[in-house]
Design an enzyme around this catalytic site. Sequence first.
Site, PDB file in Angstrom:
ATOM      1  N   LYS A   1      24.472  40.060  -1.413  1.00 41.15           N
ATOM      2  CA  LYS A   1      24.540  38.624  -1.161  1.00 41.15           C
ATOM      3  C   LYS A   1      24.356  38.319   0.321  1.00 41.15           C
ATOM      4  O   LYS A   1      23.664  37.364   0.700  1.00 41.15           O
ATOM      5  CB  LYS A   1      25.878  38.077  -1.659  1.00 41.15           C
ATOM      6  CG  LYS A   1      25.985  37.992  -3.172  1.00 41.15           C
ATOM      7  CD  LYS A   1      27.415  37.878  -3.658  1.00 41.15           C
ATOM      8  CE  LYS A   1      28.116  36.670  -3.155  1.00 41.15           C
ATOM      9  NZ  LYS A   1      29.468  36.523  -3.781  1.00 41.15           N
TER      10      LYS A   1
ATOM     11  N   HIS B   1      16.330  49.609 -35.045  1.00 43.65           N
ATOM     12  CA  HIS B   1      14.872  49.606 -34.974  1.00 43.65           C
ATOM     13  C   HIS B   1      14.384  49.609 -33.529  1.00 43.65           C
ATOM     14  O   HIS B   1      13.223  49.298 -33.264  1.00 43.65           O
ATOM     15  CB  HIS B   1      14.326  48.394 -35.738  1.00 43.65           C
ATOM     16  CG  HIS B   1      14.713  48.398 -37.180  1.00 43.65           C
ATOM     17  ND1 HIS B   1      13.957  49.014 -38.152  1.00 43.65           N
ATOM     18  CD2 HIS B   1      15.805  47.896 -37.816  1.00 43.65           C
ATOM     19  CE1 HIS B   1      14.554  48.875 -39.328  1.00 43.65           C
ATOM     20  NE2 HIS B   1      15.680  48.205 -39.150  1.00 43.65           N
TER      21      HIS B   1
ATOM     22  N   GLU C   1      31.722  46.077 -13.714  1.00 46.44           N
ATOM     23  CA  GLU C   1      32.180  45.417 -12.492  1.00 46.44           C
ATOM     24  C   GLU C   1      33.635  45.781 -12.204  1.00 46.44           C
ATOM     25  O   GLU C   1      34.053  45.831 -11.041  1.00 46.44           O
ATOM     26  CB  GLU C   1      32.022  43.896 -12.605  1.00 46.44           C
ATOM     27  CG  GLU C   1      32.186  43.177 -11.268  1.00 46.44           C
ATOM     28  CD  GLU C   1      31.797  41.720 -11.327  1.00 46.44           C
ATOM     29  OE1 GLU C   1      30.681  41.377 -10.890  1.00 46.44           O
ATOM     30  OE2 GLU C   1      32.613  40.914 -11.820  1.00 46.44           O
TER      31      GLU C   1
END
Length: 540
Positions: A503, A381, A350
């Site tokens: 947004k 793993h 960001e």
Amino acid sequence: MTLKSLPAWTALQSHFEQIRHARLRDWFAPENDRAPTRAERFTIPGGGLAADFSKNRIDDETVRLLVQLARDAGVEARRDAMFAGEIVNPTEGRAALHTALRATDPQAPFHAQVSAERAKMATFARAVRSGTWTGYTGKRIRHVINIGIGGSDLGPKMVVHALHHVATPEISTHFVSNVDGADLARVLEQVDPEETLAIIVSKTFTTLETMTNARSLRDWFVARGCPEDALAKHFVGVSANPAEVVKFGIAADNVFEMWDWVGGRYSLWSAVGLSIMIAVGPEQFDELLAGANDMDRHFREAPLERNLPVLLGLIGIWYRNFFGSQSYLVAPYSEALHYLPSYLQQLEMESNGKSARLDGTFVDYPTSAVTWGEPGTNGQHAFFQMLHQGPTIVPIDFIAVLTPEHPLASHHPKLLANCFAQSEALMLGRTLEEARKVAGPGKEALAPHLTFPGNRPTTTLLVDALTPRALGALIALYEHKVLVQATVWDINPFDQWGVELGKILGKVVEADLSAESVDPAKHDSSTTALIERARAALKR
């Protein structure tokens, strides 16, 4: 002068061509690695931490040229401007004074204001921790729910989890961020409203996700018997917009202030960290701040050649802009640091996921790498196969805590052994000739599958013990690394305009989901079809 026209950049390009095929294995060979050893030369202490940079594809000349690049790009000047409270966030016309939140110098910017707010936090935290602050029925608080998103969630959640070993067992801390109701619903299954305190954290107090969850939580309290005039016993707000907090219904005395000169992803040191202070206590919170201040001083005072944030940032640029690495991995070999990679995702991407330079022109070079990670040994793993044998080079930051914070001490040598062995294996690799010996007679066809390219770069950060002070230094190290890289790339790490467009369109789509019909001219055909399918499902 643009980045690519800087003399140090041109010199680094020539140097890269000379060094790009050099093998770490050869640099570490006994005949080449004489005193002072490579590890001794490239292991640097700072702020209570130490970093081993020796397994990176760098030599002394690389460091010299990278440091010159930092000087040419103005890293020292921008660092000093930030600490002085100058406008370093030009698109919003703001300072970036997260460092003032942990400064001890009375002459630091906003020192009196910061100290007063922290004292208010401490008084409140002690009241909650001691049981003198009670819920509306007189029961002590045993659950704290922090509602926020982004910097109002990731930092506090990461720290509370990391410092579990010094937190009070009397209070459980929960974090709710997602607007998906499942996030809040799962927490509400675990808590009693009579014993629950909500901390609503939003800089503007208008954030969609946070306010949706806050309203639902308020309704939940009332539905379970809490009188509306008693909600003040259960709600506090943290915001730079106190009027909006009071408008929501939180008592003015229950409002803690943050400031517009602190960015969200840099704000855990402020009242945004109230959940941290309640969990671990004011004294431990002060230690967290002290550790960050230790790293601040190191960043300001250490020569660039021995400066941890500077070197961490410059080595990241070396891989991103010269080797072409597209991602970098953070692998804390500490379950306590489980949420550090997700915290750093926001801090790094960001901040530095930008294409516009400070002068408004666009970059012609890569900026932020994709940041990702998982604690060790779990990652071994899952994705370490790709790190060892895939064709893509992914630089790695290993983080090793040398002493455990838990009673199961017999586990710790195994954990550390895996961390150090992974960095060694990634560096050494295994040649085809060595693989043939491992495969054994008659299994020649297996040998290529047992080879490891090696020469995979890693940095190992060493933490003696995961104290609040050490954690504060570690977080501040990465904060300052971001500034170093942003300065070299000539971008603004303190804004986040990239979150805005989605947004804005989200509000339009939300309205369309409940509308009688959707105008197909408002959206592209894909988005219109998605809305129609969702509308049909929501009506069932």
